[in-house]
Design a protein around this motif. Sequence first.
Motif, PDB file in Angstrom:
ATOM      1  N   LEU A  50     -44.002  26.575  43.835  1.00 16.15           N
ATOM      2  CA  LEU A  50     -44.337  25.272  43.281  1.00 16.15           C
ATOM      3  C   LEU A  50     -44.940  24.372  44.357  1.00 16.15           C
ATOM      4  O   LEU A  50     -44.492  24.394  45.501  1.00 16.15           O
ATOM      5  N   PRO A  51     -45.925  23.563  43.994  1.00 10.54           N
ATOM      6  CA  PRO A  51     -46.561  22.700  44.988  1.00 10.54           C
ATOM      7  C   PRO A  51     -45.736  21.449  45.278  1.00 10.54           C
ATOM      8  O   PRO A  51     -45.009  20.951  44.421  1.00 10.54           O
ATOM      9  N   GLY A  52     -45.851  20.942  46.515  1.00 11.84           N
ATOM     10  CA  GLY A  52     -45.344  19.621  46.819  1.00 11.84           C
ATOM     11  C   GLY A  52     -43.870  19.516  47.131  1.00 11.84           C
ATOM     12  O   GLY A  52     -43.053  20.337  46.704  1.00 11.84           O
ATOM     13  N   THR A  53     -43.534  18.500  47.904  1.00 10.35           N
ATOM     14  CA  THR A  53     -42.168  18.122  48.226  1.00 10.35           C
ATOM     15  C   THR A  53     -42.026  16.627  48.003  1.00 10.35           C
ATOM     16  O   THR A  53     -43.012  15.923  47.750  1.00 10.35           O
ATOM     17  N   VAL A  54     -40.819  16.114  48.112  1.00 12.37           N
ATOM     18  CA  VAL A  54     -40.630  14.675  47.968  1.00 12.37           C
ATOM     19  C   VAL A  54     -41.354  13.925  49.088  1.00 12.37           C
ATOM     20  O   VAL A  54     -41.797  12.779  48.907  1.00 12.37           O
ATOM     21  N   HIS A  55     -41.534  14.588  50.230  1.00 12.39           N
ATOM     22  CA  HIS A  55     -42.221  13.942  51.351  1.00 12.39           C
ATOM     23  C   HIS A  55     -43.735  13.905  51.140  1.00 12.39           C
ATOM     24  O   HIS A  55     -44.386  12.890  51.434  1.00 12.39           O
ATOM     25  N   THR A  56     -44.316  14.983  50.619  1.00 15.13           N
ATOM     26  CA  THR A  56     -45.753  14.945  50.315  1.00 15.13           C
ATOM     27  C   THR A  56     -46.021  13.970  49.176  1.00 15.13           C
ATOM     28  O   THR A  56     -47.084  13.322  49.137  1.00 15.13           O
ATOM     29  N   ALA A  57     -45.076  13.854  48.243  1.00 14.88           N
ATOM     30  CA  ALA A  57     -45.228  12.886  47.164  1.00 14.88           C
ATOM     31  C   ALA A  57     -45.273  11.461  47.719  1.00 14.88           C
ATOM     32  O   ALA A  57     -46.090  10.640  47.281  1.00 14.88           O
ATOM     33  N   ALA A  58     -44.415  11.161  48.672  1.00 15.01           N
ATOM     34  CA  ALA A  58     -44.420   9.832  49.286  1.00 15.01           C
ATOM     35  C   ALA A  58     -45.745   9.559  49.978  1.00 15.01           C
ATOM     36  O   ALA A  58     -46.285   8.447  49.915  1.00 15.01           O
ATOM     37  N   ALA A  59     -46.303  10.578  50.624  1.00 11.72           N
ATOM     38  CA  ALA A  59     -47.606  10.419  51.280  1.00 11.72           C
ATOM     39  C   ALA A  59     -48.693  10.146  50.242  1.00 11.72           C
ATOM     40  O   ALA A  59     -49.587   9.309  50.465  1.00 11.72           O
ATOM     41  N   ASP A  60     -48.616  10.821  49.089  1.00  6.51           N
ATOM     42  CA  ASP A  60     -49.592  10.578  48.025  1.00  6.51           C
ATOM     43  C   ASP A  60     -49.486   9.156  47.489  1.00  6.51           C
ATOM     44  O   ASP A  60     -50.500   8.516  47.183  1.00  6.51           O
ATOM     45  N   SER A 205     -46.461  22.533  36.252  1.00  8.67           N
ATOM     46  CA  SER A 205     -45.973  23.865  36.614  1.00  8.67           C
ATOM     47  C   SER A 205     -45.146  24.474  35.501  1.00  8.67           C
ATOM     48  O   SER A 205     -45.146  25.690  35.292  1.00  8.67           O
ATOM     49  N   ALA A 206     -44.417  23.627  34.757  1.00 11.96           N
ATOM     50  CA  ALA A 206     -43.593  24.137  33.658  1.00 11.96           C
ATOM     51  C   ALA A 206     -44.453  24.767  32.572  1.00 11.96           C
ATOM     52  O   ALA A 206     -44.115  25.812  32.009  1.00 11.96           O
ATOM     53  N   VAL A 207     -45.578  24.154  32.265  1.00 12.93           N
ATOM     54  CA  VAL A 207     -46.487  24.716  31.256  1.00 12.93           C
ATOM     55  C   VAL A 207     -47.145  25.979  31.781  1.00 12.93           C
ATOM     56  O   VAL A 207     -47.284  26.974  31.062  1.00 12.93           O
ATOM     57  N   ALA A 208     -47.521  25.958  33.044  1.00 12.43           N
ATOM     58  CA  ALA A 208     -48.139  27.144  33.639  1.00 12.43           C
ATOM     59  C   ALA A 208     -47.193  28.334  33.608  1.00 12.43           C
ATOM     60  O   ALA A 208     -47.632  29.489  33.537  1.00 12.43           O
ATOM     61  N   THR A 215     -54.916  29.910  30.078  1.00  7.74           N
ATOM     62  CA  THR A 215     -55.134  29.430  28.712  1.00  7.74           C
ATOM     63  C   THR A 215     -54.266  28.210  28.417  1.00  7.74           C
ATOM     64  O   THR A 215     -54.730  27.227  27.808  1.00  7.74           O
ATOM     65  N   GLN A 216     -53.013  28.251  28.839  1.00  6.81           N
ATOM     66  CA  GLN A 216     -52.093  27.133  28.580  1.00  6.81           C
ATOM     67  C   GLN A 216     -52.578  25.854  29.240  1.00  6.81           C
ATOM     68  O   GLN A 216     -52.577  24.772  28.638  1.00  6.81           O
ATOM     69  N   LEU A 217     -53.003  25.961  30.493  1.00  7.18           N
ATOM     70  CA  LEU A 217     -53.436  24.773  31.229  1.00  7.18           C
ATOM     71  C   LEU A 217     -54.754  24.225  30.691  1.00  7.18           C
ATOM     72  O   LEU A 217     -54.976  23.014  30.702  1.00  7.18           O
ATOM     73  N   ALA A 218     -55.618  25.095  30.210  1.00 10.45           N
ATOM     74  CA  ALA A 218     -56.894  24.639  29.666  1.00 10.45           C
ATOM     75  C   ALA A 218     -56.706  23.804  28.406  1.00 10.45           C
ATOM     76  O   ALA A 218     -57.527  22.928  28.097  1.00 10.45           O
TER      77      ALA A 218
END
Length: 277
Positions: A50-60, A205-208, A215-218
């Motif tokens: 899975l992508p990302g952490t709470v720290h990368t989220a804070a940076a975003d 990620s849950a849908v993927a 197909t699901q993401l599209a």
Amino acid sequence: MPRQDGQLRDRTIVISGASRGIGLAIAVAAAGQGANIVLLAKTAEPHPRLPGTVHTAAADVEAAGGRAVAVVGDVRREDDIARVVETAVERFGGIDVCVNNASAIATQPTEELGAKRFDLMQDINIRGTFLLTAACLPHLRRSPNPHVLTIAPPVNLNPRWLGAHPAYTLSKYGMTLLSQGWAAEYADAGIGFTCLWPETFIATSAVAALGDAETQLAAARSPRIMADAAVAIISQPARQVTGTCFIDADAVTRFAGIDDLARYGGGPSPTPDLFLD
């Protein structure tokens, strides 16, 4: 959502499950309106799938123009909830909005669903929503426009949904009932208790993970539609929206004047989400 300078400027928002997906999208959108964001999530280190952490989220969040603080913690633990609330108050002076986003999903048939997964959904979805909201309430009372926004569906008693995955349905409807109950319990306090649910699958990620990811993401809309809807709702006077369960498409149309939803992707026929007839 078009930027509205000052709409959320200096308001402090606590968001659970905010390291990725809808939680992160809401955090970034609110940051674009000048909000302070306190992110609660368990993911301190990168997950292998899975992508990302709470720290990368804070940076975003900070890259989007807001101020952020990351708190590593579990929404099921009272000590972690106390710590995220204390952090918000110490860093930013109070709490204006609580967003109950953290959620677990398991849609196996009853005879295939183990007790561990059942308990996980009830603990994260219902207990976590209760604990975070209860801890924020004393500080929300002091906000000029306090909101509690819960990512949960309208209660739909159609047997189609009652029989599809009862344990998951119980946990999500439990979140909704808490929100509606609080709207009645705190009607005189001026706190807005609302729910928000997507009209379609959202590209997370849950849908993927559902299988046939491409197909699901599209056929799923971007998390940005949920983020725009959330920002629009918490920007309204709390007393005018409390007790309402909003659908994202309706909220962005009603409050943000967005009629063309093609900007959010999903193709000509996005996949309808659960619990909506």
